[in-house]
Scaffold this motif. Structure first.
Motif, PDB file in Angstrom:
ATOM      1  N   ARG A 198       0.827  -1.210   0.000  1.00  0.00           N
ATOM      2  CA  ARG A 198       0.000   0.000   0.000  1.00  0.00           C
ATOM      3  C   ARG A 198       0.861   1.259   0.000  1.00  0.00           C
ATOM      4  NH1 ARG A 198      -3.459  -3.474   2.824  1.00  0.00           N
ATOM      5  NH2 ARG A 198      -2.675  -3.024   4.899  1.00  0.00           N
ATOM      6  N   GLU A 199       1.944   1.203   0.777  1.00  0.00           N
ATOM      7  CA  GLU A 199       2.855   2.350   0.847  1.00  0.00           C
ATOM      8  C   GLU A 199       3.494   2.622  -0.519  1.00  0.00           C
ATOM      9  OE1 GLU A 199       4.865   2.457   4.938  1.00  0.00           O
ATOM     10  OE2 GLU A 199       6.555   2.699   3.570  1.00  0.00           O
ATOM     11  N   PHE A 200       4.004   1.562  -1.126  1.00  0.00           N
ATOM     12  CA  PHE A 200       4.648   1.703  -2.443  1.00  0.00           C
ATOM     13  C   PHE A 200       3.659   2.261  -3.470  1.00  0.00           C
ATOM     14  CE2 PHE A 200       8.761  -0.943  -2.839  1.00  0.00           C
ATOM     15  CZ  PHE A 200       9.126  -0.649  -1.531  1.00  0.00           C
ATOM     16  N   LEU A 201       2.436   1.729  -3.458  1.00  0.00           N
ATOM     17  CA  LEU A 201       1.449   2.138  -4.460  1.00  0.00           C
ATOM     18  C   LEU A 201       1.053   3.603  -4.282  1.00  0.00           C
ATOM     19  CD1 LEU A 201      -0.762  -1.079  -4.528  1.00  0.00           C
ATOM     20  CD2 LEU A 201       0.696  -0.228  -6.386  1.00  0.00           C
ATOM     21  N   GLU A 202       1.004   4.042  -3.045  1.00  0.00           N
ATOM     22  CA  GLU A 202       0.643   5.440  -2.790  1.00  0.00           C
ATOM     23  C   GLU A 202       1.768   6.406  -3.153  1.00  0.00           C
ATOM     24  OE1 GLU A 202      -2.352   4.509   0.928  1.00  0.00           O
ATOM     25  OE2 GLU A 202      -0.540   5.698   1.303  1.00  0.00           O
ATOM     26  N   ILE A 203       2.999   6.011  -2.814  1.00  0.00           N
ATOM     27  CA  ILE A 203       4.117   6.939  -2.958  1.00  0.00           C
ATOM     28  C   ILE A 203       4.660   6.968  -4.385  1.00  0.00           C
ATOM     29  CG2 ILE A 203       6.530   7.325  -2.245  1.00  0.00           C
ATOM     30  CD1 ILE A 203       5.649   6.271   0.540  1.00  0.00           C
ATOM     31  N   ARG A 204       4.620   5.804  -5.025  1.00  0.00           N
ATOM     32  CA  ARG A 204       5.242   5.714  -6.358  1.00  0.00           C
ATOM     33  C   ARG A 204       4.222   5.874  -7.474  1.00  0.00           C
ATOM     34  NH1 ARG A 204       9.704   1.066  -5.816  1.00  0.00           N
ATOM     35  NH2 ARG A 204       9.163   0.937  -8.020  1.00  0.00           N
ATOM     36  N   THR A 205       4.720   6.054  -8.683  1.00  0.00           N
ATOM     37  CA  THR A 205       3.810   6.277  -9.810  1.00  0.00           C
ATOM     38  C   THR A 205       3.975   5.231 -10.904  1.00  0.00           C
ATOM     39  OG1 THR A 205       5.459   7.768 -10.754  1.00  0.00           O
ATOM     40  CG2 THR A 205       3.680   8.778  -9.441  1.00  0.00           C
ATOM     41  N   ASP A 206       4.990   4.365 -10.759  1.00  0.00           N
ATOM     42  CA  ASP A 206       5.203   3.399 -11.841  1.00  0.00           C
ATOM     43  C   ASP A 206       4.063   2.374 -11.896  1.00  0.00           C
ATOM     44  OD1 ASP A 206       6.290   2.821  -9.367  1.00  0.00           O
ATOM     45  OD2 ASP A 206       7.731   1.376 -10.143  1.00  0.00           O
TER      46      ASP A 206
END
Lengths: 334, 334
Positions: A198-206
């Motif tokens: 969830r953290e990765f999906l929120e912070i990143r855009t790839d």
């Protein structure tokens, strides 16, 4: 030894699984009841007694039970009690070993589930012949059972081995169920992997196929499936998880220098996806004198049997109450 | 037990101190030689033999020595060797136990200095009667000796208990002599305290009597003296040191749940200046189930005797070579 069987009981938040096990680690028969059905511990013991006695009689094991071993959360080997277990229906301190001894007339030993897994692994699994190893259970949380000089580490109070609650991020760490922040299990449990997603999906855009799922419902299994399908972001989530775990493991090695660290539980099924980054991180973070010495292994216990098997192995050590002298000393000091 | 004495030998970077000790922990006599004088280990053993035999004869202890215990950096209890010790003049692997057994004709056991201190504390000091405790030595570096179930934790390779090299700052940590960054000893040794002082003085602008000293020459003793004199910045340095140490100790407790953590060595003499912030930090960072259970204590061994006393206590355990079966198994696996 005249009595050829032990009984293993694994008390989980949902189910209580129990089985009859022989000296070679064969689970002769097993069954289960619902843990949550009885708010009253006496009623629970009564149902367990009926169900287990039925199993014992059906397999001609009456008077052949050497002892009972129990794996349960928040349980204390020295006192035979379960203490303030948030995931079980019984409040306060439950004198489980005493109640079970009264119900079955055989010695009972109790320990937490991760310690039971460690004993099972030492008796029947990947840790056979090892005198120093650490068992790490990766489930909803992270549990651990530590063996030093061939003995389980219980500590002075019976509660040692809470490696899921070692703080690995001293600043800006994730909130843990224990009330503190930065605990290992907030990153490296199945739940921790989902949080990382969830953290990765929120912070990143790839792009990632994980973006097709409702973000609050993503599980570690989804991350695994995506990683296996080649999803780059999902692979990086395992990389990140392994990095943190490997660094923590390097610290554990500085403590007890185990021959192996053995992974057990749902998340361990991710296999090389997780093992590879852990190994790399362990190696990178390891003090030179320990480099390349500690094996990273997967449990060799069949997952369906493991809980009962682990608990049952403790049944061989169970002694008639009162507890042994060393435990009495400790009790007297509390 | 017919032989009433043991010999303790503490091999430090500068001096080798040795003494004859009785069963009650009285140091009957002691003396020392320079460790660094002989680049050749045989010459060193020869000088030690002469000096120690002289001491033994002068105190009528000939044929009354049960065994010799040695505390030395980088030494391995299982093999009786010193391995790649950077602070000693002898390179590679030195078969110290073998050489000393040949020289004196009695059993010899070797372990690192922090383990020797732990054995000494358990036999004669603050850990008497304890089965689970951790000894932390605070000197130029941070060493540790861990006792679980009444036994020293050596690990599968004989090198367990390197808690000075647990990584406490995973990011932006200080460079350590071991080649990694963020190790406990870069913050919490005497050297670490001096480094903190330099860092504080460079980064901050508030006044401090430490500013009167040449910044590169500040020692932990200077910081102590300033703190005792009421210097605010100096007190904050101990606060900072204690905060990091307490957090690390809370993690150690999650591992082995010791009855006590015992501090030994130069920096421990700072007393409450250091103990108070450690205690507060331990409590703040401790998992609820362990809160308030683990004592923080100061060593009860007289510092001048402690090294010899600790090493000597190991002499009672020393067995004739070859090493015991368990060690042989381990050696065979290496």
């Amino acid at each position: 030894m005249s009595k050829p069987y032990v009984v293993g009981i694994d008390i989980g938040g949902t189910n209580t699984v129990f089985g009859i096990v022989d000296a070679r680690g064969n689970v002769i028969a097993s069954n289960s009841i619902k843990t949550g059905k009885h708010a009253n511990i006496e009623d629970y013991i009564e149902e367990l007694k009926t169900a287990l006695n039925k199993l014992i009689e059906a397999h001609d094991a009456k008077d052949k039970i050497h002892g009972i071993g129990v794996g349960a959360p928040n349980s204390n080997y020295f006192t035979g009690t379960i203490e303030y277990a948030t995931n079980l229906p019984w409040k306060g301190v439950v004198p489980l070993a005493k109640l079970l001894t009264e119900a079955f007339g055989v010695p009972v030993a109790v320990t937490n589930d991760a310690n039971a897994a460690a004993i099972g692994e030492m008796t029947y699994g990947a840790a056979r012949g090892m005198k120093d190893f650490i068992m790490i259970t990766l489930g909803t949380g992270v549990g651990s059972g530590i063996v030093v000089n061939g003995q389980l580490v219980y500590g002075h109070d019976g509660f040692a081995g809470e490696l899921g609650h070692v703080i690995v991020k001293p600043s800006n760490g994730r909130m843990c169920g224990c009330g503190r922040t930065g605990c290992l299990e907030t990153y490296c449990s199945a739940t921790g992997v989902a949080r990382t997603a969830r953290e990765f999906l929120e912070i990143r855009t790839d792009p990632s196929r994980l973006r097709d799922l409702p973000i609050e419902e993503i599980t570690s299994k989804d991350v695994y499936d995506a990683a296996i399908a080649g999803d780059k972001l999902a692979r990086e989530i395992f990389q990140y998880t392994g990095e943190i775990m490997g660094r923590a493991f390097a610290n554990f090695v500085a403590f007890s220098s185990p021959e192996a660290i053995i992974l057990f539980g749902g998340l361990a099924r991710a296999g090389e996806l997780l093992m590879k980054p852990i190994k790399e991180s362990m190696d990178r973070n390891m003090l030179n004198m320990f480099k390349g010495k500690t094996k990273l292994l997967l449990s060799e216990l069949k997952e369906s049997d493991a809980a009962v098997l682990g608990a049952s192995a403790l049944g061989w050590e169970a002694r008639p109450t009162p507890p042994p002298a060393s435990a009495q000393t400790i009790l007297a000091e509390v």
